[in-house]
Design a protein around this motif. Structure first.
Motif, PDB file in Angstrom:
ATOM      1  N   ILE A 244      -6.288  -7.656  -4.524  1.00 21.90           N
ATOM      2  CA  ILE A 244      -5.326  -6.135  -4.353  1.00 21.90           C
ATOM      3  C   ILE A 244      -5.424  -5.512  -5.586  1.00 21.90           C
ATOM      4  N   THR A 245      -5.477  -6.159  -6.892  1.00 16.93           N
ATOM      5  CA  THR A 245      -5.492  -5.489  -8.098  1.00 16.93           C
ATOM      6  C   THR A 245      -7.036  -4.543  -8.356  1.00 16.93           C
ATOM      7  N   ASP A 246      -8.128  -5.243  -7.796  1.00 14.78           N
ATOM      8  CA  ASP A 246      -9.194  -4.447  -7.847  1.00 14.78           C
ATOM      9  C   ASP A 246      -9.154  -3.232  -6.996  1.00 14.78           C
ATOM     10  N   GLN A 247      -8.699  -3.522  -5.841  1.00 14.95           N
ATOM     11  CA  GLN A 247      -8.699  -2.453  -4.927  1.00 14.95           C
ATOM     12  C   GLN A 247      -7.790  -1.101  -5.439  1.00 14.95           C
ATOM     13  N   ASP A 248      -6.771  -1.743  -5.975  1.00 21.01           N
ATOM     14  CA  ASP A 248      -5.880  -0.691  -6.630  1.00 21.01           C
ATOM     15  C   ASP A 248      -6.371   0.199  -7.780  1.00 21.01           C
ATOM     16  N   LYS A 249      -7.244  -0.533  -8.651  1.00 24.34           N
ATOM     17  CA  LYS A 249      -8.033  -0.119  -9.642  1.00 24.34           C
ATOM     18  C   LYS A 249      -8.994   0.943  -9.144  1.00 24.34           C
ATOM     19  N   SER A 250      -9.692   0.590  -8.387  1.00 23.13           N
ATOM     20  CA  SER A 250     -10.801   1.344  -7.809  1.00 23.13           C
ATOM     21  C   SER A 250     -10.416   2.680  -7.250  1.00 23.13           C
ATOM     22  N   ILE A 251      -9.203   2.868  -6.707  1.00 19.60           N
ATOM     23  CA  ILE A 251      -8.864   4.149  -5.936  1.00 19.60           C
ATOM     24  C   ILE A 251      -7.567   4.956  -6.662  1.00 19.60           C
TER      25      ILE A 251
ATOM     26  N   PHE B 162      -0.880   5.091   1.914  1.00 13.72           N
ATOM     27  CA  PHE B 162      -2.061   4.448   1.350  1.00 13.72           C
ATOM     28  C   PHE B 162      -1.738   3.134   0.559  1.00 13.72           C
ATOM     29  N   LYS B 163      -0.643   3.285  -0.435  1.00 12.79           N
ATOM     30  CA  LYS B 163      -0.130   2.124  -1.084  1.00 12.79           C
ATOM     31  C   LYS B 163       0.103   0.900  -0.109  1.00 12.79           C
ATOM     32  N   ASN B 164       0.711   1.274   0.882  1.00 12.57           N
ATOM     33  CA  ASN B 164       1.179   0.054   1.902  1.00 12.57           C
ATOM     34  C   ASN B 164      -0.051  -0.484   2.641  1.00 12.57           C
ATOM     35  N   TYR B 165      -1.250   0.494   2.651  1.00 13.42           N
ATOM     36  CA  TYR B 165      -2.303  -0.114   3.414  1.00 13.42           C
ATOM     37  C   TYR B 165      -3.117  -1.061   2.371  1.00 13.42           C
TER      38      TYR B 165
END
Length: 218
Positions: free
Chosen positions: A143-150, A74-77
């Motif tokens: 990527i930062t916003d993506q990571d924060k959202s999930i 998931f993190k790699n995605y």
């Protein structure tokens, strides 16, 4: 004891030998029957440990393994796209397979069943988080916003898996303890039956010997 001796004295030698042999055989059959019963109980208990508790432990380990793989993919995605989405979905499918494996082993307590249901629900939420991530990627989110959202989407699975592990370990200890007690009981019963058989055989042999000696004029 005296009455028994007199009765033995009046019996023929062949009859006395048959009685002696019959008594010993009867005691041995009784010992075998009792021992077989307890061995059957031990076998049933071990079968439960082997077919249920060991399967639960194995399934629990698989849940942890596929969750770890899923978090990694998931993190790699998030960082790299590629085929990590496919790998993540595959991980979640295997994780759910491990959950089914646990439940199909049978004998699952309500508390454990609750954790299995929570894992299923959490996996569904994790897959929804992936769909949300795909949407953010399509919208060009950083990527930062993506990571924060999930962030933390895997936590409910990990928590339920941890509780399930505690339950499984408790069940294993309980089953092992019960098996140990049953094993000791079986050995104790076999020993007691053996002692009783020896005492009865010796007592009957003494009575038989005295009776034969009297008949022979000894």
């Amino acid at each position: 004891m005296g009455n028994v001796g007199k009765r033995l004295h009046n019996l023929k030698v062949s009859t006395k030998l048959r009685l002696s042999f019959g008594l010993i055989v009867g005691l041995m059959v009784g010992m075998a029957a009792v021992t077989q019963y307890y061995l059957g109980e031990m076998n049933d208990k071990w079968r439960k440990i082997e077919q249920q508790v060991f399967v639960w432990q194995d399934a629990n380990m698989e849940i942890y393994r596929y969750l770890g793989d899923g978090v990694h993919h998931f993190k790699n995605y998030v960082l790299r796209d590629g085929d990590y989405e496919t790998k993540f979905r595959d991980d979640m499918g295997k994780l759910l397979g491990a959950v089914d494996k646990y439940q199909k082993a049978g004998g699952v307590e309500p508390e454990a069943r609750k954790q299995l249901d929570e894992i299923r629900t959490a996996v569904g939420a994790y897959l929804v988080a992936l769909d949300q991530l795909k949407k953010l990627k399509a919208e060009g989110a950083s990527i930062t916003d993506q990571d924060k959202s999930i962030k933390g989407a895997d936590k409910p699975i990990a928590m339920a898996a941890a509780k399930l592990k505690e339950i499984t370990e408790r069940e294993f200890k309980m089953a092992s303890s019960q098996f140990g007690v049953l094993q000791q009981s079986t050995l104790r019963i076999a020993l007691i039956m053996g002692i009783i058989a020896i005492i009865c055989a010796v007592a009957f042999a003494l009575l038989l010997t005295r009776s034969l000696m009297r008949q022979l004029g000894g």
